[in-house]
Enzyme design. Sequence first.
Site, mmCIF file in Angstrom:
data_model
loop_
_atom_site.group_PDB
_atom_site.id
_atom_site.type_symbol
_atom_site.label_atom_id
_atom_site.label_comp_id
_atom_site.label_asym_id
_atom_site.label_seq_id
_atom_site.Cartn_x
_atom_site.Cartn_y
_atom_site.Cartn_z
ATOM 1 N N TYR A 283 22.240 30.087 12.469
ATOM 2 C CA TYR A 283 23.211 31.113 12.862
ATOM 3 C C TYR A 283 23.876 30.784 14.192
ATOM 4 O O TYR A 283 25.098 30.882 14.332
ATOM 5 C CB TYR A 283 22.540 32.490 12.912
ATOM 6 C CG TYR A 283 22.468 33.145 11.556
ATOM 7 C CD1 TYR A 283 23.229 34.265 11.249
ATOM 8 C CD2 TYR A 283 21.655 32.631 10.556
ATOM 9 C CE1 TYR A 283 23.189 34.859 9.997
ATOM 10 C CE2 TYR A 283 21.598 33.200 9.301
ATOM 11 C CZ TYR A 283 22.369 34.322 9.021
ATOM 12 O OH TYR A 283 22.321 34.895 7.785
ATOM 13 N N HIS B 290 29.252 35.899 4.140
ATOM 14 C CA HIS B 290 29.532 37.177 4.819
ATOM 15 C C HIS B 290 30.934 37.195 5.431
ATOM 16 O O HIS B 290 31.150 37.780 6.493
ATOM 17 C CB HIS B 290 28.485 37.464 5.896
ATOM 18 C CG HIS B 290 27.084 37.568 5.372
ATOM 19 N ND1 HIS B 290 26.567 38.734 4.857
ATOM 20 C CD2 HIS B 290 26.103 36.647 5.257
ATOM 21 C CE1 HIS B 290 25.322 38.527 4.460
ATOM 22 N NE2 HIS B 290 25.020 37.265 4.687
ATOM 23 N N ASN C 6 19.984 42.470 5.165
ATOM 24 C CA ASN C 6 20.755 42.720 3.947
ATOM 25 C C ASN C 6 20.438 44.119 3.424
ATOM 26 O O ASN C 6 19.552 44.809 3.947
ATOM 27 C CB ASN C 6 20.428 41.687 2.868
ATOM 28 C CG ASN C 6 21.117 40.354 3.101
ATOM 29 O OD1 ASN C 6 22.168 40.282 3.715
ATOM 30 N ND2 ASN C 6 20.524 39.291 2.597
#
Length: 581
Positions: free
Chosen positions: A363, A76, A149
Amino acid sequence: MPSSDSPIRALPKEYLDDATVPAPDTIYTASNGTPVPHPYETQRAGENGPLLLQDFHLIDLLSHFDRERIPERVVHAKGSGAHGIFKVTKPLDDICLADMFSTEGKETPLTVRFSTVGGESGSHDCARDPRGFSVKFKTEEGNWDVVANNTPVFFLRDPAKFPHFIHTQKRDPSTHLTHADDSTMFWDYLSQNPESIHQVMILMGDRGIPKGYRKMHGYYGHTLKLINKSGEWVYAQFHFISDQGTDFITQEDSENYGPDFAQKDLYGAIDSGDFPSWKLCVQTMTPKEAETLFEEQKINVFDLTHVWPHKQFPLREIGTMQLNHNAINYFAEVEQAAYNPSHMVPGIEPSADPVLQSRLFSYADTHRHRIGANYQQLPVNQAKTKYHSSSFQRDGSMAFYNHGQAPNYLSSIAPISFKPRVMDVDKTHGEFVGRAVAFLSEIRPEDFNGPRALWEKVYSDDAKDRMIKNISGHMENCREKEIIKRQIAIFREVSPDIATRLEKATGIKGYAGIADMQFNGTHNGMAKSEKNRTANGIKPPQHFGTNQNGAPVPATHAGVKGANGHANGHANGHSNGVNPK
């Protein structure tokens, strides 16, 4: 500059005060605030002599310039962002105690970041690639990050595969070519992990290149849990439905768009007052329904490659998200925006989805590496609670807010305050009791049901033609015919029609199916012989061959009190499926 006349509610006032000062009202200084007469002057030993080390302005300027970049996101990396507002249109308080969903008209500021997935920061916006769809809701109870997404499924369901898969989407370690020029790694991975087929068909279909970020839906993909004030809970899937509709760019036409088309389109629309919006909707099902869904239809709510049937579990609208402000400074408000699926608010909890569980760690870990331990103190990431937030996290690089003189431990001298518990974790998660197991999923006939429905019931004849052309064109850059033979065999399990078309388009005859194939990444539950059943021929663990394949079974929810019926108001005669008190 932002187009809306209202302030950007997702950002703190102190940041906005600095970010919106007109340039003519500022004085040029060095980084320590000392005025500098001219930014281009340097100190030298005479007009033709060497530079002086005492020239702090020059040394400071060059030193900071060398450090302007932070590590690029591994995935990303290329993205666009904006700020906006979420407004509740149909409260969800009957099945979720989250304050942001509690009352009609309630507003929550937010920051969104859209992105491509595989390419570098300078890659093309019109690459055939999934799109990231991340939303940071700055609720009064803390930040809720939706890291989604534009596709409802993904390429994998076993979390340890993720780094390996992403490597195959990047540049070849020897030739340094992307799969636009050499697609061998791309198809090699897919041909060894057939559970990816649903996402492959979406990627190679019309949704593979959306016409900008405004014209695409968003899907959380993972299953979450919603808990109400009575402690009852349901499984949930969140969807963002574009009010602009969806549109796509063909592979051939993508060459006619600029490399930053999606950024230009989003920024231009907001700048002109054409604010894009999405409806936030949710699908829900009870624990019992999840068990029955697998027992009867072999759909696993913990499987990121499966979708929930909309007829059985219809979308329920919650509210509308509108983007009405562009970023004032891209780096500060988009590049430094950090989204983390483990950021949840009371009333929303994770399920046992293994890929989600792994993302809960990864993350936050990447943000600490990429931005720093105190990344949540940056203005774009700061929470906007009504109470003074405090924790015992202290110090570290760039600690802007370090809680002053407050104790950095649970003190009896200056005790911190606590909010009462609003839900009981003991009652909102399954009873996971058992021995440790080495788990790897296996491919089964039901894994082809979703892709088959996509081909037979969703894609038009023209869409089918485009998908075949996109796949065969991409396969032209694959150096190994054996890989193509295997991949065509996987497509044959979806539909013989796809395999026949691809064989004609590529000139390569694929295998008859996967029954005689062994995969290096997935157990083959459809293999004729035992030697081909286990991944890479490894000796299977003791639990291997159980029926659930990672899905919830009745024992999973033993003793769990779940809400009765899903939230469409039809189950058991109760409004929105919750027992009245």
